[in-house]
Design a protein around this motif. Structure first.
Motif, PDB file in Angstrom:
ATOM      1  N   VAL A   1      96.853  87.213 127.508  1.00  0.00           N
ATOM      2  CA  VAL A   1      96.846  87.795 126.166  1.00  0.00           C
ATOM      3  C   VAL A   1      98.266  88.195 125.783  1.00  0.00           C
ATOM      4  CG1 VAL A   1      95.992  89.674 124.702  1.00  0.00           C
ATOM      5  CG2 VAL A   1      94.495  88.651 126.441  1.00  0.00           C
TER       6      VAL A   1
ATOM      7  N   TRP B   1     100.596  90.017 122.635  1.00  0.00           N
ATOM      8  CA  TRP B   1     100.476  90.811 121.416  1.00  0.00           C
ATOM      9  C   TRP B   1     101.843  91.330 120.995  1.00  0.00           C
ATOM     10  CZ3 TRP B   1      99.047  92.496 126.198  1.00  0.00           C
ATOM     11  CH2 TRP B   1      99.530  93.722 126.663  1.00  0.00           C
TER      12      TRP B   1
ATOM     13  N   ARG C   1     100.782  82.228 120.567  1.00  0.00           N
ATOM     14  CA  ARG C   1      99.702  81.430 121.140  1.00  0.00           C
ATOM     15  C   ARG C   1     100.248  80.207 121.876  1.00  0.00           C
ATOM     16  NH1 ARG C   1      95.657  78.913 116.829  1.00  0.00           N
ATOM     17  NH2 ARG C   1      97.678  78.198 116.036  1.00  0.00           N
TER      18      ARG C   1
ATOM     19  N   VAL D   1      95.043  83.995 124.113  1.00  0.00           N
ATOM     20  CA  VAL D   1      94.791  84.768 122.886  1.00  0.00           C
ATOM     21  C   VAL D   1      96.067  85.507 122.508  1.00  0.00           C
ATOM     22  CG1 VAL D   1      93.505  86.690 121.861  1.00  0.00           C
ATOM     23  CG2 VAL D   1      92.327  85.056 123.343  1.00  0.00           C
TER      24      VAL D   1
ATOM     25  N   SER E   1      94.013  81.825 118.943  1.00  0.00           N
ATOM     26  CA  SER E   1      93.682  81.441 120.313  1.00  0.00           C
ATOM     27  C   SER E   1      93.839  79.950 120.498  1.00  0.00           C
ATOM     28  CB  SER E   1      92.246  81.853 120.661  1.00  0.00           C
ATOM     29  OG  SER E   1      91.303  81.072 119.934  1.00  0.00           O
TER      30      SER E   1
ATOM     31  N   VAL F   1      93.356  95.226 122.912  1.00  0.00           N
ATOM     32  CA  VAL F   1      93.919  94.399 123.983  1.00  0.00           C
ATOM     33  C   VAL F   1      92.967  94.268 125.172  1.00  0.00           C
ATOM     34  CG1 VAL F   1      95.778  94.227 125.689  1.00  0.00           C
ATOM     35  CG2 VAL F   1      96.321  94.695 123.285  1.00  0.00           C
TER      36      VAL F   1
ATOM     37  N   ALA G   1      90.367  91.732 124.331  1.00  0.00           N
ATOM     38  CA  ALA G   1      90.897  90.372 124.366  1.00  0.00           C
ATOM     39  C   ALA G   1      91.036  89.879 125.805  1.00  0.00           C
ATOM     40  CB  ALA G   1      92.243  90.323 123.652  1.00  0.00           C
ATOM     41  N   LYS G   2      91.460  90.751 126.712  1.00  0.00           N
ATOM     42  CA  LYS G   2      91.564  90.363 128.120  1.00  0.00           C
ATOM     43  C   LYS G   2      90.202  90.013 128.697  1.00  0.00           C
ATOM     44  CE  LYS G   2      95.747  93.046 129.160  1.00  0.00           C
ATOM     45  NZ  LYS G   2      96.310  94.173 129.961  1.00  0.00           N
TER      46      LYS G   2
ATOM     47  N   VAL H   1      89.261  86.540 127.481  1.00  0.00           N
ATOM     48  CA  VAL H   1      89.966  85.482 128.203  1.00  0.00           C
ATOM     49  C   VAL H   1      89.381  85.293 129.595  1.00  0.00           C
ATOM     50  CG1 VAL H   1      92.182  84.845 129.247  1.00  0.00           C
ATOM     51  CG2 VAL H   1      92.111  85.721 126.903  1.00  0.00           C
TER      52      VAL H   1
END
Length: 333
Positions: free
Chosen positions: A227, A229, A255, A262, A280, A318, A321-322, A325
């Protein structure tokens, strides 16, 4: 079925509504992008060629990279007044069209509401909606509508519709670029859309504040567990005299870093909220993540706005998102 819309019974109903209206108002979503503006302005030119008195309403100003579009100077934040039809374009959620649109929805005497959208997260808010995520762009759907109706496509409409197709495929670089959208743009070029100019104006050119803001945002970038960010802080934008729309595209850039699945850009808003742009790679679908956060979008491009400050939003999103993934990697095994 694509790029025309033969066999879909909704298309005939949409065309009849558009043909019988005299004063339609076309709404696009907040923070307009190339597809929302291209679809709305393209439909405006198509309907004006048929003698309609058309108004285009967006809650936010046209960004600098899209001011070249024919009719962009006519776009305003306008209410539903004496109009006899409302058309919502490219927004999956009724909350994304601004205050004037929301007030119209609350009015029992409002005009009939149509929606044309290609987001699979569309909430079905319209009286009559044509939603089809097989299309690469809502502008492509407007083109298909015109072809089905037999409406001639003038140069102004062609430029606007081609811009929608170009920007929502990132100049044909995304995984939802299809042979059909290429056919659509080729035909729009025959109707006067200058493809190279559109790509340069809408995607390549940047203002000085925008370019400098990219440096500040990228300096905040972090990458962990697939991820990436980065943060767009309101203070940085103010210092550089940058707009809220400047700095866009960072998530798409991150990305493409090797190992990233992501990428998220967190954009601090002046009212204390935080806007997310989520991108993504094909193995990871971020649309459900965005939907769970009150937003929506596509499998590889989605977004949301959180009612929380920047640092809190990062701490909340975050880890989600992890987890996404990690789940995608397990599913691939």
């Amino acid at each position: 079925m694509l790029p025309t819309a033969n066999g879909n019974p909704q298309i005939g109903h949409l065309i009849r509504r558009l043909e019988t209206a005299e004063r339609p108002i076309l709404f696009g979503h907040e923070r307009p992008d190339g597809d929302a503006l291209g679809a709305a302005l393209g439909l405006m030119w198509l309907l004006r060629a048929r003698g309609k008195k058309v108004t285009v309403s967006f809650a936010d100003p046209v960004p600098g990279n899209l001011r070249f579009l024919p009719g962009a100077d006519e776009v305003g934040n306008l209410p539903v007044d004496s109009h006899d039809l409302i058309v919502a374009l490219d927004g999956s959620d009724e909350r994304r069209y601004g205050a004037h649109f929301s007030r119209a929805l609350d009015d029992a005497q409002r005009p009939f509401l149509l929606a044309i959208d290609h987001h699979k997260t569309n909430t079905g808010f319209a009286d009559l909606g044509w939603v089809d995520s097989e299309y690469a762009a809502t502008a492509q759907m407007v083109y298909a509508l015109a072809k089905e109706a037999g409406w001639p496509i003038g140069e102004e409409a062609a430029i606007c519709l081609a811009t929608g197709c170009v920007t929502d495929t990132n100049a044909f670089a995304t995984n939802h670029t299809t042979p059909e959208v290429l056919v659509t743009v080729a035909d729009l070029m025959r109707h006067g859309a200058p493809l190279a100019d559109i790509i340069r104006e809408s995607l390549a050119l940047r203002s000085v504040p925008d370019a400098l803001l990219w440096g500040r945002i990228l300096a905040t970038a972090q990458i962990e567990e697939g991820v990436a960010w980065a943060l767009s802080r309101a203070a940085d934008r103010a210092t550089l005299n940058a707009t809220d729309g400047d700095g866009s595209g960072i998530a798409g850039f991150l990305r493409n870093v090797r190992g990233v699945q992501v990428a998220i850009q967190f954009v601090e808003q002046r009212d204390g909220q935080t806007r997310l742009s989520i991108r993504s790679n094909p193995s990871t679908d971020v649309s459900e993540l965005a939907l769970s956060l009150g937003g929506g979008g596509h499998a590889q491009a989605a977004g949301a706005t959180l009612d929380m400050p920047l640092d809190e939003a990062v701490a909340h999103v975050v880890p989600l998102a992890k987890q996404l993934v990690t789940g995608a990697r397990v599913a691939d095994r």
